[in-house]
Design an enzyme around this catalytic site. Structure first.
Site, short mmCIF file in Angstrom:
data_model
loop_
_atom_site.label_atom_id
_atom_site.label_comp_id
_atom_site.label_asym_id
_atom_site.label_seq_id
_atom_site.Cartn_x
_atom_site.Cartn_y
_atom_site.Cartn_z
N ARG B 112 -11.04 1.04 -6.04
CA ARG B 112 -9.75 1.75 -6.02
C ARG B 112 -9.06 1.78 -7.37
NH1 ARG B 112 -10.23 -1.41 -1.60
NH2 ARG B 112 -8.58 -2.94 -1.88
N ASN B 129 -1.44 2.55 -9.73
CA ASN B 129 -0.10 2.62 -9.15
C ASN B 129 0.74 1.38 -9.46
OD1 ASN B 129 1.77 4.19 -7.83
ND2 ASN B 129 1.33 3.35 -5.81
N ARG B 130 0.29 0.61 -10.46
CA ARG B 130 1.11 -0.51 -10.96
C ARG B 130 1.27 -0.43 -12.47
NH1 ARG B 130 0.98 -0.83 -6.26
NH2 ARG B 130 1.00 -2.66 -4.85
N HIS B 181 -1.34 8.79 -1.05
CA HIS B 181 -2.30 7.71 -0.95
C HIS B 181 -2.73 7.54 0.50
CE1 HIS B 181 -0.68 6.19 -4.89
NE2 HIS B 181 0.38 6.84 -4.44
N SER B 182 -3.65 6.61 0.67
CA SER B 182 -3.90 6.17 2.07
C SER B 182 -4.04 4.65 2.02
CB SER B 182 -5.21 6.77 2.59
OG SER B 182 -6.30 5.96 2.26
N TYR B 183 -3.85 3.88 3.08
CA TYR B 183 -3.47 4.33 4.41
C TYR B 183 -2.23 3.54 4.84
CZ TYR B 183 -5.64 -0.12 5.62
OH TYR B 183 -5.96 -1.47 5.68
N TYR B 233 6.05 -3.38 0.74
CA TYR B 233 6.33 -4.66 0.08
C TYR B 233 6.75 -4.40 -1.36
CZ TYR B 233 1.25 -3.81 -0.47
OH TYR B 233 0.02 -3.24 -0.63
N GLU B 255 1.66 7.35 2.37
CA GLU B 255 0.43 6.66 2.76
C GLU B 255 -0.02 7.38 4.03
OE1 GLU B 255 -1.22 4.31 1.28
OE2 GLU B 255 0.18 3.20 -0.02
#
Lengths: 86, 294
Positions: B112, B129-130, B181-183, B233, B255
């Site tokens: 990923r 994504n960070r 994104h998923s999921y 989160y 998501e």
């Protein structure tokens, strides 16, 4: 990929009851040699954690979400190749 | 496939097949669709964004391909969508991490991250994504290169992220940005890195509610919504925290399906239903953006 000699992978859903268990699972997350692939990481009690594991672990309650990852992958591959050959 | 009509949207595809699809779409709709290269990946693959011609701006990032056919079909047919396209450009980036995507086909279907190398570590890849410059490096990401949520050496270290940052800044007039994104079946808005509500909290919450209601109207698929930090989160360095910081009010992240039964291994038979229901939520957000200029 099938070439890897891996034990059957499964995806487990962990239901953490309290903050202590969240921390416990977070400790697991940092142990690289366990090869745990967290699909949904530990966040807070009530938030289900999904983790792909080479084998089941300890007594924290869980349910198996995906019995056999490899068979799903093969199914997906076959579907792709079948379409392409058609 | 010889045309976007004979392209099989109900199966997974290789990167090459997807890139061929982009060219087919442009070829068939030269008056409506054009292809822009916004950069090259760490391993040298091109990164493409499709521009659907109009005069205002929305950026959709990571959209399922079945939705493309819908866009070119509906323009001129669907009044609401035609109004959107007559006023707004739509930019679509399907493959945001071409190296990682190619690796899922060649070696590890579960990969990923990106495929960049980190000096001093044997582990490869950064969580794209960070890696954005919004709360970068704060808790809600990992500083361990071997972790799935490794944030990278510095903000925008990943060329796949920097290419979008440059594109958004160069454009300078984007009004909505949606990252997909998923999921988990969630629709989220900023912030991910802090609990403080965004200034537009009420409006984004109401719009999220309307979007997930529209989505559920097709097959009853239930989505939760809220800020990233509440709905899922703490997550620092996330895409839409950065786009929001750039003044793009309508910054959302989806998501999609499912809630864990298959997780990242969603069967191909669910691709089209997922795209169809997501389209209704996207339409809701785009219509709101159209009717609430700022």
């Amino acid at each position: 990929l099938p070439t890897l000699t891996l034990p059957r992978h499964q995806v487990l859903r962990i239901s953490v009851a309290d903050e202590a268990q969240v921390q416990k699972v977070k400790e697991l997350e940092d142990l690289e040699d366990l090869q745990l692939d967290f699909w949904r990481g530990p966040a807070h009690p009530g938030f289900p954690i999904d983790v792909r594991v080479p084998s089941p672990s300890h007594s924290i309650s869980y349910e198996t979400m995906i019995e056999d990852v490899q068979s799903l992958l093969e199914e997906e591959q076959e579907q792709m190749f079948a379409f392409r050959s058609r | 496939a010889r045309s976007t009509d004979t392209f099989n949207y109900a199966t997974y595809h290789t990167l090459e097949e997807i890139y061929d699809f982009l060219d087919l779409l442009v070829e068939e709709n030269p008056h409506l669709v054009s292809k822009i290269q916004i950069g090259n990946t760490y391993e040298g693959r091109p990164i493409y964004v499709l521009k659907v011609t109009s005069t205002w701006n929305t950026l959709l990032n990571g959209l399922p391909m079945q939705t493309f056919g819908k866009i070119t079909q509906d323009y001129g047919q669907d009044a609401a969508f035609t109004a959107i396209l007559d006023t707004m450009d739509i930019f679509l980036e399907i493959v945001t991490n071409p190296d990682g995507f190619a690796f899922t086909h060649s070696t590890n279907r579960m990969w990923r991250k990106t495929r960049s190398h980190t000096a001093g570590s044997l582990c490869i890849g950064v969580d794209p994504n960070r890696n954005w410059d919004a709360g970068f490096g704060l808790s809600g990401a990992s500083s361990n290169p071997c972790s799935e949520t490794y944030h990278g050496k510095f903000a925008n270290s990943e060329v796949e992220v920097k290419s979008i940052v440059d594109f958004v800044k160069d454009h300078g007039n984007i009004k909505a940005f949606i990252s997909i994104h998923s999921y988990s079946q969630l629709l989220m808005y900023p912030y991910g890195y802090k609990t403080e509500p965004v200034p537009d909290q009420d409006e984004l919450d109401q719009l999220s509610k309307a979007a997930v209601t529209a989505l559920a109207s097709l097959y009853g698929t239930k989505f939760n919504y809220g800020s990233i930090i509440k709905a899922i989160y703490q997550a620092s360095g996330s895409t839409i925290d950065w786009t929001y910081s750039q003044g793009i009010k309508y910054s959302f992240t989806f998501e999609l399906r499912d809630t864990g039964r298959y997780g990242f291994l969603l069967p191909a038979s669910q691709i089209i239903p997922t795209a169809k229901e997501t389209w209704l939520a996207l339409l809701t957000i785009m219509e709101h953006t159209l009717n609430h200029p700022y």
